[in-house]
Design a protein around this motif. Structure first.
Motif, PDB file in Angstrom:
ATOM      1  N   LYS A 147       0.843  -1.235   0.058  1.00  0.00           N
ATOM      2  CA  LYS A 147      -0.030  -0.092  -0.073  1.00  0.00           C
ATOM      3  C   LYS A 147       0.805   1.217  -0.072  1.00  0.00           C
ATOM      4  O   LYS A 147       1.833   1.309   0.324  1.00  0.00           O
ATOM      5  CB  LYS A 147      -0.842   0.039   1.288  1.00  0.00           C
ATOM      6  N   LEU A 148       0.213   2.399  -0.575  1.00  0.00           N
ATOM      7  CA  LEU A 148       0.943   3.632  -0.689  1.00  0.00           C
ATOM      8  C   LEU A 148       0.243   4.783   0.190  1.00  0.00           C
ATOM      9  O   LEU A 148      -1.198   4.734  -0.353  1.00  0.00           O
ATOM     10  CB  LEU A 148       1.272   3.963  -1.932  1.00  0.00           C
TER      11      LEU A 148
ATOM     12  N   GLU B 180       3.553  10.053   1.296  1.00  0.00           N
ATOM     13  CA  GLU B 180       4.769   8.947   1.478  1.00  0.00           C
ATOM     14  C   GLU B 180       5.496   9.100   0.391  1.00  0.00           C
ATOM     15  O   GLU B 180       5.241   9.226  -0.723  1.00  0.00           O
ATOM     16  CB  GLU B 180       4.116   7.634   1.694  1.00  0.00           C
TER      17      GLU B 180
ATOM     18  N   LEU C 183       7.754   6.620  -1.475  1.00  0.00           N
ATOM     19  CA  LEU C 183       8.220   4.902  -1.524  1.00  0.00           C
ATOM     20  C   LEU C 183       9.333   4.716  -2.252  1.00  0.00           C
ATOM     21  O   LEU C 183       9.377   5.149  -3.727  1.00  0.00           O
ATOM     22  CB  LEU C 183       7.175   4.253  -1.974  1.00  0.00           C
TER      23      LEU C 183
ATOM     24  N   ILE D  22      -0.165  10.967  -7.208  1.00  0.00           N
ATOM     25  CA  ILE D  22       0.855  10.105  -7.289  1.00  0.00           C
ATOM     26  C   ILE D  22       1.943  10.534  -8.459  1.00  0.00           C
ATOM     27  O   ILE D  22       1.699  10.728  -9.659  1.00  0.00           O
ATOM     28  CB  ILE D  22       0.468   8.930  -7.466  1.00  0.00           C
TER      29      ILE D  22
ATOM     30  N   ALA E  11       1.769  11.581  -2.871  1.00  0.00           N
ATOM     31  CA  ALA E  11       2.640  10.474  -2.803  1.00  0.00           C
ATOM     32  C   ALA E  11       3.562  10.410  -3.966  1.00  0.00           C
ATOM     33  O   ALA E  11       3.323  10.847  -5.150  1.00  0.00           O
ATOM     34  CB  ALA E  11       1.843   9.206  -2.629  1.00  0.00           C
TER      35      ALA E  11
ATOM     36  N   ILE F 171       6.537   7.674  -5.715  1.00  0.00           N
ATOM     37  CA  ILE F 171       7.342   6.544  -6.156  1.00  0.00           C
ATOM     38  C   ILE F 171       8.448   6.503  -6.883  1.00  0.00           C
ATOM     39  O   ILE F 171       8.446   7.100  -7.938  1.00  0.00           O
ATOM     40  CB  ILE F 171       6.393   5.449  -6.575  1.00  0.00           C
TER      41      ILE F 171
ATOM     42  N   THR G 219      13.550   8.565   0.698  1.00  0.00           N
ATOM     43  CA  THR G 219      12.359   7.968   0.797  1.00  0.00           C
ATOM     44  C   THR G 219      12.122   7.360   2.309  1.00  0.00           C
ATOM     45  O   THR G 219      12.958   7.438   3.072  1.00  0.00           O
ATOM     46  CB  THR G 219      12.077   6.530   0.047  1.00  0.00           C
TER      47      THR G 219
END
Lengths: 238, 257
Positions: free
Chosen positions: A57-58, A62, A64, A176, A207, A209, A222
């Protein structure tokens, strides 16, 4: 602990099958049989699992990191998040808009100027023309391209390509951001600027990634790193 | 679907704008290229049919007759040429980012439409030059153009999607367009043709569209209502089928492209 309402992305037991060959390699008969039986967990000749039972999950705000060797499945994960491809088994849930940083220069057209490419690339990642117009000055300033902004991008260096691409993505209104193996191209100063901007973005509740081979960069940026090998999650580090 | 495209309308505008700029940048005569294609077709046919073959095709002056046919034909053929490879040419976007894929072929149809509008100016000049009297029936031109656009979009959607799977489509495009040209009434009129053959030619929606475009503007003739409704219904049905097909295969584009 973060609550479920703050989940922006959820992978649930995702499996993704790829074929090693072109479509013309497949037989029509097999395709028709498959149409009725559906995609099973079985692999046929010439197929392999790019992802095996991936669950994570994100959360909002956050950042990641995805870490793993070439061919581990990192890019496949990004493609699934961007809804470019779909899981064979399992589900991918995305809450919000996704903006991928397309590989350096891939979204740009060489004959268009930097400014024109901002409009093309910006609308591709989901901005309205109006929004781009209002952010144009900021984007150009961030890219540090100054007078070169009206030059066709075919005359840019790869560093300039990257700066422009990065500037557009960081000014998107996506929830995202997907950043694939990219920060390594720019010079040190620009890297620092991007790192700062990314931290700002996560503070706003978006968020991020980040995919990279650079462990130091990932540790610096991160909150969490997921290790992937041969399509499976093999470890997690906070 | 319209909702989906509407949501991404800015992307459509930008794609079309980009294509338009790219096509005419670093070219000396720029958008005049839009006129050259139908114009050279018209000149060639006029030469062949009035000097070499000396055939009596139509009471309308040949330059007008051929230009009025070449105009919609150029729109159709140039849409096909550019739109069919549009998905495979944007490989890097399709494998990286989501947007309604039909926007790619559609943007090329839009550009061809802009070219068409520019080239139409030349038709207006010819009409004035030959002192053709325009009647109210010319208004038929607009709904005819609308179904031509829908038909063209359907064909490009179907073929561009198929091309993602089988590159044979692209290889066959030139050949297909050439054959299609001869079954469309660009350099002939179906007026004097035997009724049996006429029915066969009417299997091609372009026959109805191009023939009637020419009739309504140059001859001031009316379009037969029931024919118009029938062709519109067929075109809409084709559109629906082609869109369904596109929607169905679109999900695996990134995997097979």
């Amino acid at each position: 602990m973060l609550s479920d309402s703050q989940v922006v992305l959820a992978f649930k037991e995702v499996w993704k099958k790829y074929s090693l060959h072109d479509v013309t390699y497949r037989s029509l008969r097999e395709d028709i049989v498959r149409l009725f039986k559906g995609n099973g967990k079985k692999l046929k000749k010439g197929e392999f699992w790019a992802l095996k039972n991936v669950t994570f999950k994100l959360f909002k705000g956050e950042c990641l990191g995805l870490y793993g060797p070439n061919g581990a499945g990192k890019s496949t994960i990004l493609k699934l998040i961007a809804s470019v491809t779909y899981p064979t088994i399992g589900s991918v849930e995305v809450n919000g808009k996704v903006a991928p940083l397309i590989e350096v220069g891939a979204g740009f057209h060489p004959d268009l100027t930097g400014k024109e490419n901002i409009f093309v690339n910006g609308t591709i990642i989901g901005l309205r023309i109006k929004e781009i117009k209002s952010r144009l000055e900021d984007i150009i300033a961030f890219s540090e391209l100054g007078p070169f902004i009206d030059t066709p991008v075919k005359k840019y260096s790869s560093g300039m390509y990257l700066k422009l691409g990065m500037a557009i993505v960081l000014h998107s209104n996506a929830d995202i951001l997907l950043i694939d193996e990219i920060l390594s191209v720019g010079d040190k100063d620009f890297q620092k600027k991007c790192v700062k901007a990314l931290q700002g973005v996560t503070k706003e509740g978006k968020a991020v990634i980040l995919v990279s081979h650079d462990m130091n960069l990932l540790r610096e940026l991160t909150n969490r790193i997921i290790y992937i090998e041969k399509g499976e999650i093999v470890g997690e580090e906070y | 679907m319209i909702k989906r495209i509407w949501h991404y309308r800015d992307l459509l505008i930008i794609f079309a704008w980009r294509e338009f700029i790219i096509r005419y940048r670093q070219s000396v005569i720029g958008i005049i290229w839009a006129i050259i294609q139908p114009l050279s077709m018209m000149l060639l046919f006029t030469f062949v049919f009035s000097i070499i073959l000396q055939v009596d095709l139509s009471p309308i002056p040949y330059p007008l007759f051929f230009y009025a046919g070449a105009l919609p034909w150029t729109f159709f053929s140039s849409s096909l040429y550019y739109a069919i490879p549009s998905l495979t040419n944007h490989y890097s976007l399709i494998t990286k980012i989501y947007f309604p894929r039909e926007i790619l072929p559609l943007s090329y149809v839009v550009v061809a439409l802009v070219d068409f509008l520019i080239a139409s100016l030349c038709l207006v000049i010819l009409i004035i030059f030959y002192r053709i009297s325009i009647t109210w029936n010319s208004i038929w031109f607009i709904p005819l153009m609308a179904i031509l656009v829908i038909f063209t979009f359907s064909v490009t959607m179907f073929l561009s999607a198929l091309n993602v799977y089988y590159r044979d489509v692209r290889a066959a495009t030139g050949f297909l367009v050439q054959l299609w040209f001869f079954v469309s009434p660009v350099m002939y009129s179906i007026d004097k043709i035997d009724i049996k053959l006429k029915l066969v030619l009417f299997l091609n929606p372009l026959t109805f569209i191009i023939e009637n475009m020419r009739r309504c503007i140059l001859e001031g003739r009316e379009v037969v209502w029931w024919q118009f409704i029938l062709v519109t219904a067929i075109v809409l049905l084709l559109f629906l089928l082609s869109y369904r097909f596109f929607e169905y295969v679109e999900k695996s584009f990134a995997d097979v492209i």
